[in-house]
Design an enzyme around this catalytic site. Structure first.
Site, mmCIF file in Angstrom:
data_model
loop_
_atom_site.group_PDB
_atom_site.id
_atom_site.type_symbol
_atom_site.label_atom_id
_atom_site.label_comp_id
_atom_site.label_asym_id
_atom_site.label_seq_id
_atom_site.Cartn_x
_atom_site.Cartn_y
_atom_site.Cartn_z
ATOM 1 N N HIS A 58 -2.290 -0.076 -5.933
ATOM 2 C CA HIS A 58 -1.342 0.960 -6.346
ATOM 3 C C HIS A 58 0.015 0.623 -5.737
ATOM 4 C CE1 HIS A 58 0.735 4.834 -6.249
ATOM 5 N NE2 HIS A 58 -0.073 5.232 -7.221
ATOM 6 N N ASP A 60 2.489 2.201 -4.350
ATOM 7 C CA ASP A 60 2.816 2.758 -3.036
ATOM 8 C C ASP A 60 1.978 2.118 -1.940
ATOM 9 O OD1 ASP A 60 4.715 4.495 -4.120
ATOM 10 O OD2 ASP A 60 3.211 6.049 -4.496
ATOM 11 N N LYS A 61 0.730 1.788 -2.241
ATOM 12 C CA LYS A 61 -0.123 1.138 -1.250
ATOM 13 C C LYS A 61 0.255 -0.327 -1.066
ATOM 14 C CE LYS A 61 -1.740 4.088 0.611
ATOM 15 N NZ LYS A 61 -1.658 4.164 2.058
ATOM 16 N N GLU A 86 10.446 -0.517 6.046
ATOM 17 C CA GLU A 86 10.245 0.149 4.757
ATOM 18 C C GLU A 86 10.251 -0.885 3.637
ATOM 19 O OE1 GLU A 86 9.608 3.232 5.063
ATOM 20 O OE2 GLU A 86 10.485 3.696 7.015
ATOM 21 N N GLU A 99 14.626 -1.070 10.558
ATOM 22 C CA GLU A 99 15.147 -1.431 11.864
ATOM 23 C C GLU A 99 14.061 -2.143 12.655
ATOM 24 O OE1 GLU A 99 16.870 1.408 9.741
ATOM 25 O OE2 GLU A 99 15.202 2.108 10.976
ATOM 26 N N LYS A 204 -6.926 4.505 -9.410
ATOM 27 C CA LYS A 204 -6.937 5.789 -8.712
ATOM 28 C C LYS A 204 -8.285 6.461 -8.934
ATOM 29 C CE LYS A 204 -3.019 8.155 -8.827
ATOM 30 N NZ LYS A 204 -1.852 8.954 -9.296
ATOM 31 N N PHE A 270 -5.043 1.506 -19.740
ATOM 32 C CA PHE A 270 -4.314 1.364 -18.480
ATOM 33 C C PHE A 270 -4.145 -0.136 -18.216
ATOM 34 C CE2 PHE A 270 -4.434 2.614 -13.656
ATOM 35 C CZ PHE A 270 -3.120 2.205 -13.528
ATOM 36 N N ASP A 278 5.070 1.525 -12.074
ATOM 37 C CA ASP A 278 5.794 2.491 -11.251
ATOM 38 C C ASP A 278 6.325 1.768 -10.028
ATOM 39 O OD1 ASP A 278 5.132 5.318 -12.409
ATOM 40 O OD2 ASP A 278 3.195 4.312 -12.287
ATOM 41 N N ALA A 279 7.545 2.077 -9.628
ATOM 42 C CA ALA A 279 8.056 1.556 -8.366
ATOM 43 C C ALA A 279 7.235 2.128 -7.216
ATOM 44 C CB ALA A 279 9.530 1.905 -8.195
ATOM 45 N N ARG A 284 4.608 6.973 0.767
ATOM 46 C CA ARG A 284 4.594 7.988 -0.282
ATOM 47 C C ARG A 284 3.173 8.476 -0.606
ATOM 48 N NH1 ARG A 284 8.422 6.855 -5.392
ATOM 49 N NH2 ARG A 284 6.679 5.521 -5.994
ATOM 50 N N LYS A 285 2.195 8.068 0.182
ATOM 51 C CA LYS A 285 0.820 8.521 -0.023
ATOM 52 C C LYS A 285 0.262 9.099 1.271
ATOM 53 C CE LYS A 285 -0.013 7.917 -4.382
ATOM 54 N NZ LYS A 285 1.410 8.197 -4.686
ATOM 55 N N LYS A 305 5.363 1.382 11.041
ATOM 56 C CA LYS A 305 5.906 1.934 12.278
ATOM 57 C C LYS A 305 5.102 1.459 13.475
ATOM 58 C CE LYS A 305 7.610 6.181 10.079
ATOM 59 N NZ LYS A 305 7.499 7.649 10.028
ATOM 60 N N LYS A 309 6.511 5.225 17.651
ATOM 61 C CA LYS A 309 6.825 6.284 16.695
ATOM 62 C C LYS A 309 5.655 7.275 16.679
ATOM 63 C CE LYS A 309 9.944 3.167 15.333
ATOM 64 N NZ LYS A 309 10.252 1.977 16.161
ATOM 65 N N ASP A 311 5.107 9.748 14.894
ATOM 66 C CA ASP A 311 4.573 10.047 13.570
ATOM 67 C C ASP A 311 3.218 9.378 13.392
ATOM 68 O OD1 ASP A 311 6.578 11.650 12.598
ATOM 69 O OD2 ASP A 311 7.681 10.025 11.645
#
Length: 432
Positions: A58, A60-61, A86, A99, A204, A270, A278-279, A284-285, A305, A309, A311
């Site tokens: 996918h 995003d993955k 990123e 960074e 998916k 598909f 899709d970009a 985003r997941k 990260k 971090k 997060d």
């Protein structure tokens, strides 16, 4: 009436060949559970809950994995490296930004191409080819203002993180997300081993589980969307996904061929997918990465990260703590919140919420957690061994509910998914 073992999940399918086929529940079928509950006079109210997962292909993955691959390359040679990486992927293009402060050198273009190839993007027809795609980079250093707070051991940012655990599965994870991950991983396995050679990398899955009195009793609906070659017939695709992906992956006590609704490639075709369809963007997941929508999320993504971090490291520590609470038998469900101020080591708050299932007050559990766990960033990093190249395996199929294993990566043995460990259970019991 409380039924321990209504659902039991065998963990570790990612690390043992053939274990997907062994992924089953204990033999307590939904009709038996319902009959017992009615006999006992307990009120029964059904609710449905749905979670989704996506494959490593996918878009995003893909972005998450590239970001974590760059992170791992840096940590393999410079454990003190600071990374906030990123990735954006689209047709024929990968853009790396962020960074990074490090004493080592990583050939980012080579890392990107190798990662795309490992996923399976090796054909120009897929819209992005590991050998020929453009790779652009725009990297700065971490600011000195952030570094002056992090270097002494403070948190790399402010924010709140949540960890969750439930006793409905042996992995102490919600059933819908665990089942959805099993389906998407099965798609990838059958593609990589050649069993279904017409599968492409994107895909998916979505699983809806019916609960009665907070216990899973059946799988209501399964949705699978699998990217495929153009020459496959719809009948062949539906049969293969039903018989080779869905049926072997879901527990027999909850999945019923004659009752569970199946939606296989609902749009009919598909063929175009991945970054061409899709970009994709890193981070985003975040719901797929965590608990599938069960419990709360602090909003911060994980991939790319380094562990300063919070997060990432804070969310791992919160899961470690929440799972320990449930594994210790102190509650059926537990959500732990941690919160930090940038540059400050001690969390500004630690709270455990057992959602009315605790055997002792939530305040006492929260106090005990602060005695048993060191929630300062440096403590989390040290206790879990997070300054190591362990992050690529987390980039798909969930950061939680995975088996903590020792594996060889970058030429040395490393603990993967250490936050899934149950090594503090007895200490937590003693603290109460």
């Amino acid at each position: 009436m409380y039924f321990r073992g209504a659902l039991s999940i065998v963990q570790g399918f990612e690390s043992r060949p053939g274990a997907l086929q062994a992924f089953r529940t204990r033999r307590l079928a939904a009709p038996d559970l319902l009959e017992t509950q009615h006999t006992a006079g307990a009120p029964v109210s059904e609710r449905l809950f749905t979670s989704e997962s996506v494959t490593e292909g996918h878009p995003d993955k893909v972005a998450d994995r590239i970001s974590d691959a760059i992170l791992d390359e840096i940590l393999a040679d410079d454990p003190q490296g600071r990374v906030a990486c990123e990735t954006l992927v689209t047709t024929g293009l990968v853009l790396i930004a962020g960074e990074i402060t490090t004493e080592t050198y990583v050939e980012i273009r080579d890392t990107v191409r190798r990662t795309l190839g490992e996923i399976g993007y090796t054909d120009p027809e897929f819209g992005i080819d590991a050998r020929t795609c453009a790779v652009l980079t725009t990297i700065d250093r971490q600011t000195e203002e952030i570094a002056q707070g992090v270097n002494p051991g403070g948190a790399g940012d402010q924010g709140m993180m949540f960890g969750y655990a439930s006793d409905e599965t042996e992995a102490h994870m919600p059933a819908p997300i665990l089942f959805a991950h099993t389906l998407t991983r099965r798609l990838a396995t059958l593609r990589h081993d050649g069993s279904l050679p017409w599968l492409r990398p994107d895909g998916k899955a979505q699983v809806t589980v019916a609960y009665e009195d907070d216990r899973p009793v059946r799988i209501d609906t399964v949705v699978v969307s699998a990217q495929h070659d153009g020459g496959i017939s719809r009948d062949q695709l539906e049969e293969a996904i039903r018989e080779e992906v869905i049926a072997p992956s879901l527990p027999e006590g909850l999945f019923h061929r004659d009752r569970t609704r199946l939606h296989i490639n609902p749009t009919g075709s598909f063929v175009t997918g991945g970054p061409q369809g899709d970009a994709g963007l890193t981070g985003r997941k975040i719901i797929v990465d965590t608990y599938g929508g069960v419990g709360r999320h602090g909003g911060g993504a994980f991939s790319g990260k380094d562990p300063t971090k919070v997060d990432r490291s804070g969310a791992y520590a919160a899961r470690w703590a929440a799972r320990t609470v449930v594994a210790a038998g102190l509650a059926r469900r537990c959500e732990v919140q941690l919160a930090y101020a940038i540059g400050v080591a001690d969390p500004v708050s630690v709270w455990a919420d057992t959602q009315g299932t605790g055997k002792v007050p939530d305040g006492e559990i929260s106090r005990a957690l602060t005695e048993v766990f060191d929630f300062r960033p440096a403590g989390i990093i040290s206790d879990l061994g997070l300054r190591a190249p362990i992050y690529v395996p987390t980039a798909a199929y969930g950061h939680f509910g995975r088996e903590p294993v020792v594996a060889t990566r970058h030429g040395r043995e490393l603990r993967l998914f250490p936050w899934e460990s149950l090594d503090r259970v007895e200490a937590l019991k003693r603290a109460l």
